[in-house]
Every structure is written in C-alpha cells, then in structure tokens.
Scaffold this active site. Structure first.
Site, PDB file in Angstrom:
ATOM      1  N   LYS A  13       0.836  -1.212   0.000  1.00 14.35           N
ATOM      2  CA  LYS A  13       0.000   0.000   0.000  1.00 14.35           C
ATOM      3  C   LYS A  13       0.868   1.259   0.000  1.00 14.35           C
ATOM      4  O   LYS A  13       0.620   2.186  -0.766  1.00 14.35           O
ATOM      5  CB  LYS A  13      -0.924   0.030   1.232  1.00 14.35           C
ATOM      6  CG  LYS A  13      -1.886  -1.136   1.323  1.00 14.35           C
ATOM      7  CD  LYS A  13      -2.876  -0.952   2.470  1.00 14.35           C
ATOM      8  CE  LYS A  13      -2.232  -0.920   3.850  1.00 14.35           C
ATOM      9  NZ  LYS A  13      -1.584  -2.173   4.274  1.00 14.35           N
ATOM     10  N   ARG A  88      -9.522   0.947   9.045  1.00 10.99           N
ATOM     11  CA  ARG A  88      -9.058  -0.393   9.400  1.00 10.99           C
ATOM     12  C   ARG A  88     -10.100  -1.176  10.177  1.00 10.99           C
ATOM     13  O   ARG A  88      -9.865  -2.332  10.506  1.00 10.99           O
ATOM     14  CB  ARG A  88      -7.811  -0.262  10.262  1.00 10.99           C
ATOM     15  CG  ARG A  88      -6.522  -0.735   9.569  1.00 10.99           C
ATOM     16  CD  ARG A  88      -5.416  -0.468  10.526  1.00 10.99           C
ATOM     17  NE  ARG A  88      -4.178  -1.141  10.305  1.00 10.99           N
ATOM     18  CZ  ARG A  88      -3.129  -0.594   9.715  1.00 10.99           C
ATOM     19  NH1 ARG A  88      -3.200   0.594   9.178  1.00 10.99           N
ATOM     20  NH2 ARG A  88      -1.993  -1.258   9.668  1.00 10.99           N
ATOM     21  N   ARG A 161      11.222  -0.399  10.666  1.00 13.53           N
ATOM     22  CA  ARG A 161      10.177  -0.258  11.677  1.00 13.53           C
ATOM     23  C   ARG A 161      10.317  -1.305  12.772  1.00 13.53           C
ATOM     24  O   ARG A 161      10.530  -2.477  12.481  1.00 13.53           O
ATOM     25  CB  ARG A 161       8.809  -0.414  11.011  1.00 13.53           C
ATOM     26  CG  ARG A 161       8.437   0.763  10.171  1.00 13.53           C
ATOM     27  CD  ARG A 161       7.222   0.516   9.345  1.00 13.53           C
ATOM     28  NE  ARG A 161       6.124  -0.117  10.068  1.00 13.53           N
ATOM     29  CZ  ARG A 161       4.899  -0.254   9.568  1.00 13.53           C
ATOM     30  NH1 ARG A 161       4.638   0.202   8.353  1.00 13.53           N
ATOM     31  NH2 ARG A 161       3.954  -0.841  10.249  1.00 13.53           N
ATOM     32  N   ARG A 172      -0.111  -8.625  13.528  1.00 13.66           N
ATOM     33  CA  ARG A 172      -0.706  -7.621  12.628  1.00 13.66           C
ATOM     34  C   ARG A 172      -1.538  -8.296  11.534  1.00 13.66           C
ATOM     35  O   ARG A 172      -2.591  -7.776  11.143  1.00 13.66           O
ATOM     36  CB  ARG A 172       0.399  -6.748  12.016  1.00 13.66           C
ATOM     37  CG  ARG A 172       0.992  -5.786  13.060  1.00 13.66           C
ATOM     38  CD  ARG A 172       2.319  -5.206  12.630  1.00 13.66           C
ATOM     39  NE  ARG A 172       2.243  -4.430  11.427  1.00 13.66           N
ATOM     40  CZ  ARG A 172       3.281  -4.233  10.612  1.00 13.66           C
ATOM     41  NH1 ARG A 172       4.463  -4.760  10.881  1.00 13.66           N
ATOM     42  NH2 ARG A 172       3.132  -3.508   9.537  1.00 13.66           N
TER      43      ARG A 172
END
Ligand code: AMP
Length: 216
Positions: A13, A88, A161, A172
């Site tokens: 994305k 989300r 990250r 996740r």
C-alpha cells in the site's frame, strides 16, 4: 480524486501510495506514518500509542478518526488524497463516510491489494525506508539504485520499523483478518471496490491501479 488502498500489512500500500502521489499530485495519508511521527516527536499521543503499535494491535478508533478528519481539512488535500492504512475497522469506515459527507467530499475508488499471506512475512521482513524523505525500499525487491543512497533525496540514512519483526507481523496479520478484512464486503456492497493482484511486480501493480483509476 480520493482513493482508499486496502490490504494487509506488506501488500504494498505504501509503495503504491507513494507512486500515486508522484503521478497524480495526490497526498498520501498514511495513518501508520502519522502515528510513527507522533512517537518520534515524544508527544502525549505518541506515548499513548507506542505500546499498542509495538504489540501490532490497533489504536482506538476515536483517535484515528479525529486524526484523519483533521488531516483531510489541510489545504494540501484539496486536490485529492490516498488513504493508506485507514479505515481499518468497520467503525472507522462508517465514520469516514459520515465525515466525507459532511465535508461534501467522496471516495472515488477503493482498491483492494490482494496478496497471498505466505509472502507477506518475507516482504515485510526485508523492508526499510529513507530516514530523510520516507521513500520505501526492500532488501530484495526494491533496492536503491546506488547501494546505501536514497534514489529520491540522496540521503544515506535508512530506518526499519520496530513492528516489522516476524512475531509482531503475525499479530498484525491476525488483526487484519479479524478487524479489517470485513471492510471488503462493506465496500463491495457500495460497489466501489476493485481488486488488483498485488503479488505481481511493483510496476505491474502500478499499471493495474492506473487502469482502475483511469476508468473512472
Ligand atoms: P501501518 O504502518 O499502516 O502498518 O500501521 C502500523 C500500526 O499503526 C498498526 O499496526 C496500528 O497499531 C497503527 N495504526 C495505523 N493505522 C491505524 C488505524 N487506521 N487504526 C488503528 N490503528 C492504526
């Protein structure tokens, strides 16, 4: 033109949002980037969300909805924006519809980036970004042209990250399945959803997205 990119972590994305930003003068609104900036600045919000993000869980809806609503009001969004990482949850999607209605705006395309979950961990594990301009790279799939130098701003510092480690990535992905995947039927019901095969090479995915948005 306002777009939503929907898909699990690692679907690409951010990469495609950066591409769309360059090609169409749209603004990439990455809620993950905004939250990471809040953490880096040491703000109250940053301190509040850090533990949640490190665990791979979702930040509360009310915080996210307020953050996006304020951001969309900024003048640079007037030409259009790409939502990357928002909405989300169903509550976020419903709140987005309501806020856009109130602002007399709308989403033109919702693009689902479809990927095989097997490849996601590999994709996520290798990614890094420029500490200067935020351009995204990957150890295997998208290296800078010159090793160690950003293609876009020539800086030589890169970051990874903290939530891109395999254990947090699994959480996740589970969070995505449980809370974000239900948005697919939500947008399909509104007839605005188009799916692209995000397993393909980056430029092939870009071309597919161009076809979707060009056919508006
Ligand atoms: P991302 O960079 O989109 O993968 O987001 C990284 C992390 O930020 C997520 O795992 C969540 O903890 C948090 N986050 C980003 N966007 C949202 C959102 N729309 N709702 C809740 N949490 C979010």
């Amino acid at each position: 033109m306002n777009l939503i990119l929907l898909g699990p972590p690692g679907a690409g994305k951010g990469t495609q949002a950066q591409e769309l930003e360059r090609r169409h003068k749209l603004v990439q609104l990455s809620t993950g980037d905004m939250l990471r900036a809040a953490i880096a600045s040491g703000s109250d919000l940053g301190n509040e969300v850090k533990t949640i993000m490190d665990a791979g869980e979702l930040v509360p809806d009310d915080i996210m909805i307020r953050m996006i609503s304020e951001r969309i009001d900024q003048p640079d969004c007037a030409n259009g924006f790409i939502l990357d990482g928002f909405p989300r949850t169903t509550a976020q999607a419903e709140a987005l519809d309501k806020m856009l209605d109130e602002k007399d705006m709308k989403i033109d395309h919702v693009i689902e980036m479809s990927v095989d979950s097997e490849v996601l961990i590999k994709r996520i594990a290798g990614r890094f970004s420029c500490a200067g301009c935020g351009a995204g790279y990957h150890d295997e799939f998208q290296k800078p042209v010159q090793d160690g130098v950003c293609d876009h701003c020539s800086k030589t510092e890169f970051t990874r990250r903290p939530d891109d480690n395999p254990e947090t990535v699994r959480t996740r992905l589970d969070t995505y399945e449980a809370q974000t995947a239900p948005l697919l039927p939500y947008y399909r019901g509104k007839e605005s959803l188009r799916t692209v095969d995000a397993m393909a090479e980056i430029d092939v995915v870009t071309a597919e997205i161009e076809t979707v948005i060009g056919g508006a």
